[in-house]
Design a protein around this motif. Structure first.
Motif, PDB file in Angstrom:
ATOM      1  N   HIS B 196       0.864  -1.265   0.111  1.00 41.10           N
ATOM      2  CA  HIS B 196       0.089   0.010   0.017  1.00 41.10           C
ATOM      3  C   HIS B 196       0.866   1.417  -0.147  1.00 41.10           C
ATOM      4  CE1 HIS B 196      -2.077   2.912   2.757  1.00 41.10           C
ATOM      5  NE2 HIS B 196      -3.226   3.035   1.669  1.00 41.10           N
ATOM      6  N   SER B 197       1.844   1.347   0.897  1.00 44.24           N
ATOM      7  CA  SER B 197       2.736   2.671   0.971  1.00 44.24           C
ATOM      8  C   SER B 197       3.573   2.742  -0.047  1.00 44.24           C
ATOM      9  CB  SER B 197       3.367   2.751   2.374  1.00 44.24           C
ATOM     10  OG  SER B 197       4.259   1.498   2.577  1.00 44.24           O
ATOM     11  N   VAL B 198       4.001   1.399  -0.726  1.00 43.68           N
ATOM     12  CA  VAL B 198       5.093   1.623  -2.069  1.00 43.68           C
ATOM     13  C   VAL B 198       4.139   2.270  -3.256  1.00 43.68           C
ATOM     14  CG1 VAL B 198       5.940   0.267  -3.735  1.00 43.68           C
ATOM     15  CG2 VAL B 198       6.337  -0.222  -1.344  1.00 43.68           C
ATOM     16  N   ALA B 200       1.655   4.301  -2.932  1.00 39.06           N
ATOM     17  CA  ALA B 200       1.809   5.707  -2.403  1.00 39.06           C
ATOM     18  C   ALA B 200       2.897   6.553  -2.904  1.00 39.06           C
ATOM     19  CB  ALA B 200       1.199   5.983  -0.839  1.00 39.06           C
ATOM     20  N   ARG B 201       3.943   5.820  -2.719  1.00 37.57           N
ATOM     21  CA  ARG B 201       5.161   6.304  -3.017  1.00 37.57           C
ATOM     22  C   ARG B 201       5.252   6.684  -4.534  1.00 37.57           C
ATOM     23  NH1 ARG B 201       9.745   6.278   0.660  1.00 37.57           N
ATOM     24  NH2 ARG B 201       9.200   5.113   2.635  1.00 37.57           N
ATOM     25  N   HIS B 202       4.710   5.645  -5.334  1.00 34.79           N
ATOM     26  CA  HIS B 202       4.734   5.570  -6.872  1.00 34.79           C
ATOM     27  C   HIS B 202       3.805   6.904  -7.141  1.00 34.79           C
ATOM     28  CE1 HIS B 202       5.436   1.010  -7.356  1.00 34.79           C
ATOM     29  NE2 HIS B 202       6.356   1.930  -6.911  1.00 34.79           N
ATOM     30  N   ALA B 203       2.636   7.151  -6.634  1.00 36.73           N
ATOM     31  CA  ALA B 203       1.545   7.968  -7.008  1.00 36.73           C
ATOM     32  C   ALA B 203       2.295   9.338  -6.899  1.00 36.73           C
ATOM     33  CB  ALA B 203       0.445   7.810  -6.085  1.00 36.73           C
ATOM     34  N   SER B 204       3.002   9.526  -5.643  1.00 35.44           N
ATOM     35  CA  SER B 204       3.713  10.773  -5.356  1.00 35.44           C
ATOM     36  C   SER B 204       4.726  11.206  -6.593  1.00 35.44           C
ATOM     37  CB  SER B 204       4.375  10.699  -4.030  1.00 35.44           C
ATOM     38  OG  SER B 204       5.298  11.767  -3.839  1.00 35.44           O
ATOM     39  N   HIS B 205       5.381  10.072  -6.870  1.00 36.41           N
ATOM     40  CA  HIS B 205       6.420  10.469  -7.801  1.00 36.41           C
ATOM     41  C   HIS B 205       5.710  10.665  -9.251  1.00 36.41           C
ATOM     42  CE1 HIS B 205      10.844  10.662  -9.664  1.00 36.41           C
ATOM     43  NE2 HIS B 205      10.063   9.995 -10.585  1.00 36.41           N
ATOM     44  N   PRO B 222       2.161  16.204  -4.973  1.00 38.44           N
ATOM     45  CA  PRO B 222       2.513  14.830  -4.600  1.00 38.44           C
ATOM     46  C   PRO B 222       1.355  13.880  -3.813  1.00 38.44           C
ATOM     47  CG  PRO B 222       4.391  16.142  -4.177  1.00 38.44           C
ATOM     48  CD  PRO B 222       3.188  17.166  -4.437  1.00 38.44           C
TER      49      PRO B 222
END
Lengths: 247, 298
Positions: B196-198, B200-205, B222
């Motif tokens: 899940h948080s990975v 979110a990191r992708h989405a941010s980038h 982001p």
């Protein structure tokens, strides 16, 4: 940082005093005769342990026996993060580069996100909430952009690791969902700040292996509360003594 | 027979043995309780039962299997979406319909990183599910042009990124929406949270890549904010309104986040950004089905 370490050292020294120098049994035998000496040791502890600070009240206890413990743990970390970004704002840290204005604006966004998280937990926990933590950011140079970015990255990655590690301890679906609503925002922060430090490192799971990430499986960081609060992690920035029980 | 020795031996081969056993404290507890009562001769039996609980795939409850297969479908979609692009940009590739150019090496590297994570998620879920895993989704089963809604997805970089953002933000919402169904299995829940948080990191980038591609106008934060007209969808692509439905929530567990604690800085936009919202399975399926061929829909 210092206080936690001092705390540990003092306890070790006390332990040594009891066990090796005097010995437990002989300590008891000497107890009556050495009342003055004991009082002296106690006085020494009192000062070093920071009891003189009225806001600390002997520290806070995170009792993981139920969901309130997990939520208070999250509340503690959000207090820490909010305090950090507030200090960045108050220090007027100078961001550089062509995106300096954007960085400043996003740091302000993040500051208010963390304040919102902190205030949310405070409101949700109500009378079950722990008190306010005292922070120690003396290891961070707030006049240096690099120092601030490095610290922000550490806070955000640690925050993600903390929520991921504590999530499975939550027993109530509604609380788990609330934690989930927050952790992905922390992950978005983490990715953004990582990219500021080094573009493309937004999800460098190899570099997060020490926080429990697994690049081979595509898994993000996850740490247990004791590791998150350890002196080499969040504990470094918390002056208040935080005790963890029923982990 | 020394259980500590046995665990240490296993740890040499499987470094995660304690990790596997730990979430199943009940299994450990019952093992040790049994150990107190039964004779030494029965210990191997009890041990084998404990390892069955740690490693056995038959112990996954049906509800957990459903969640993981649902997640697996999404991961297959994400993987093929990025993989087709990366394969298409590989010199000499048989894939010829990826005609946009990455603006720089860093952007292609980022998409490759994300592709690799999605592949790792697919593999991990397939392994975890074992024989309960759904049938694989092939690239031929997908339609990332969504019947023409995103006809330029592989010919226009901006469209590609817009769809990528939709996938990542949907992924974050989908995992969040399913977390509660994994409470029964803390070990699997932890893994789901780590995925899940990975995402979110992708989405941010991806959002930062979109801002870079637009030259900073418009800006895609982001984190999920309010749209330009105050709507829930901040992606600037009306066709993905469903991805952001309900993201504009400002009341959490009965607490109004706007101005909470007397903080005037916590505006409606900040309140929306501070909390990502879940999406129910039916809504996610509707979105996912846009990108699947007829006959292959979820």
């Amino acid at each position: 940082m210092k206080n936690n370490e001092l705390e540990t050292k003092n306890e070790l020294q006390d332990e040594r005093l009891l066990n090796s120098t005097v010995g437990r049994r002989s300590f008891l035998q000497y107890a009556g005769a050495s009342a003055a000496a004991i009082a002296l040791v106690a006085a020494g502890c009192k000062k070093d342990r920071g009891y003189e600070n009225p806001t600390m009240n002997g520290g806070v206890t995170l009792d993981f026996k139920d969901d309130f413990g997990v939520l208070n743990y999250a509340y503690a970390l959000e207090q820490l993060e909010a305090a950090f970004y507030i200090q960045v704002a108050n220090s007027n840290t100078q961001f550089t580069g062509t995106n300096a204005a954007a960085k400043k604006a996003y740091f302000q966004d993040i500051q208010f996100h963390e304040i919102a998280h902190r205030e949310f937990f405070k409101a949700a926990l109500s009378t079950n909430a722990i008190g306010s933590l005292e922070v120690d950011f003396s290891s961070i140079d707030f006049t240096s952009e690099a120092s601030v970015l490095g610290a922000a990255m550490a806070f955000e990655d640690l925050g993600v690791a903390a929520y991921n590690g504590a999530g499975p301890r939550i027993k109530t679906g509604a609380y788990l969902l609330l934690a989930g609503k927050i952790v992905s925002v922390e992950a978005r922060h983490a990715a953004y700040i990582r990219d500021l430090v080094s573009n493309g490192s937004f999800a460098d799971l190899n570099s997060l292996a020490t926080l429990g990430a697994d690049n081979g499986k595509g898994l993000d960081a996850a740490l247990t509360p004791d590791k998150v609060l350890a002196a080499n992690a969040a504990g470094k920035y918390i002056k208040t003594k935080v005790s963890v029980i029923n982990l | 027979m020394n259980i500590v020795n046995i665990l240490e031996e296993i740890e040499k081969v499987d470094g995660e043995i304690y990790e596997r056993l730990n979430p199943r404290r009940a299994a450990m507890k019952s093992f040790f309780n049994v150990g107190k009562k039964i004779s030494l001769a029965a210990v191997p039996l009890a041990l084998s039962s404990m390892f069955q609980k740690a490693y056995g795939q038959t112990t996954l409850p049906a509800a957990v299997v459903d969640v993981l297969n649902f997640a697996l479908s999404l991961e297959y979609l994400e993987y093929h979406f990025y993989n087709h692009c990366i394969v298409g940009k590989t010199p000499g590739s048989a894939v010829t319909d990826v005609t946009f150019n990455f603006p720089n090496a860093a952007s292609q590297a980022a998409i490759t990183t994300i592709r690799d994570h999605e592949k790792a998620h697919v593999d991990l879920l397939v392994t975890t599910l074992g024989s309960a895993a759904r049938a694989p989704i092939a690239y031929a089963d997908t339609d990332f042009r969504a019947g023409g809604a995103f006809a330029t997805v592989y010919s226009d970089y901006n469209t590609f990124l817009a769809v990528a953002q939709g996938f990542e933000d949907t992924g974050v919402r989908a995992y969040k929406g399913q977390a509660g169904n994994l409470l029964v299995d803390p070990g699997i829940l932890k893994v789901a949270l780590q995925i899940h948080s990975v995402e979110a990191r992708h989405a941010s980038h991806i959002r930062q890549m979109r801002t870079a591609a637009s030259g900073g106008s418009p800006v895609y934060k982001p984190w999920v904010s309010l749209g330009a007209s105050g709507q829930a969808n901040d992606s600037g692509v009306a066709a993905v309104d469903a991805v952001y439905a309900g993201e504009d929530l400002t009341v959490q567990a009965g607490a109004n986040i706007v101005g909470i604690g007397g903080n005037a800085g916590i505006t409606k936009a900040i309140a929306v950004e501070s909390f990502d919202e879940p999406l129910d399975k039916a809504s996610v399926v509707t979105i996912a089905n846009l990108f699947l061929q007829p006959g292959k829909k979820l």
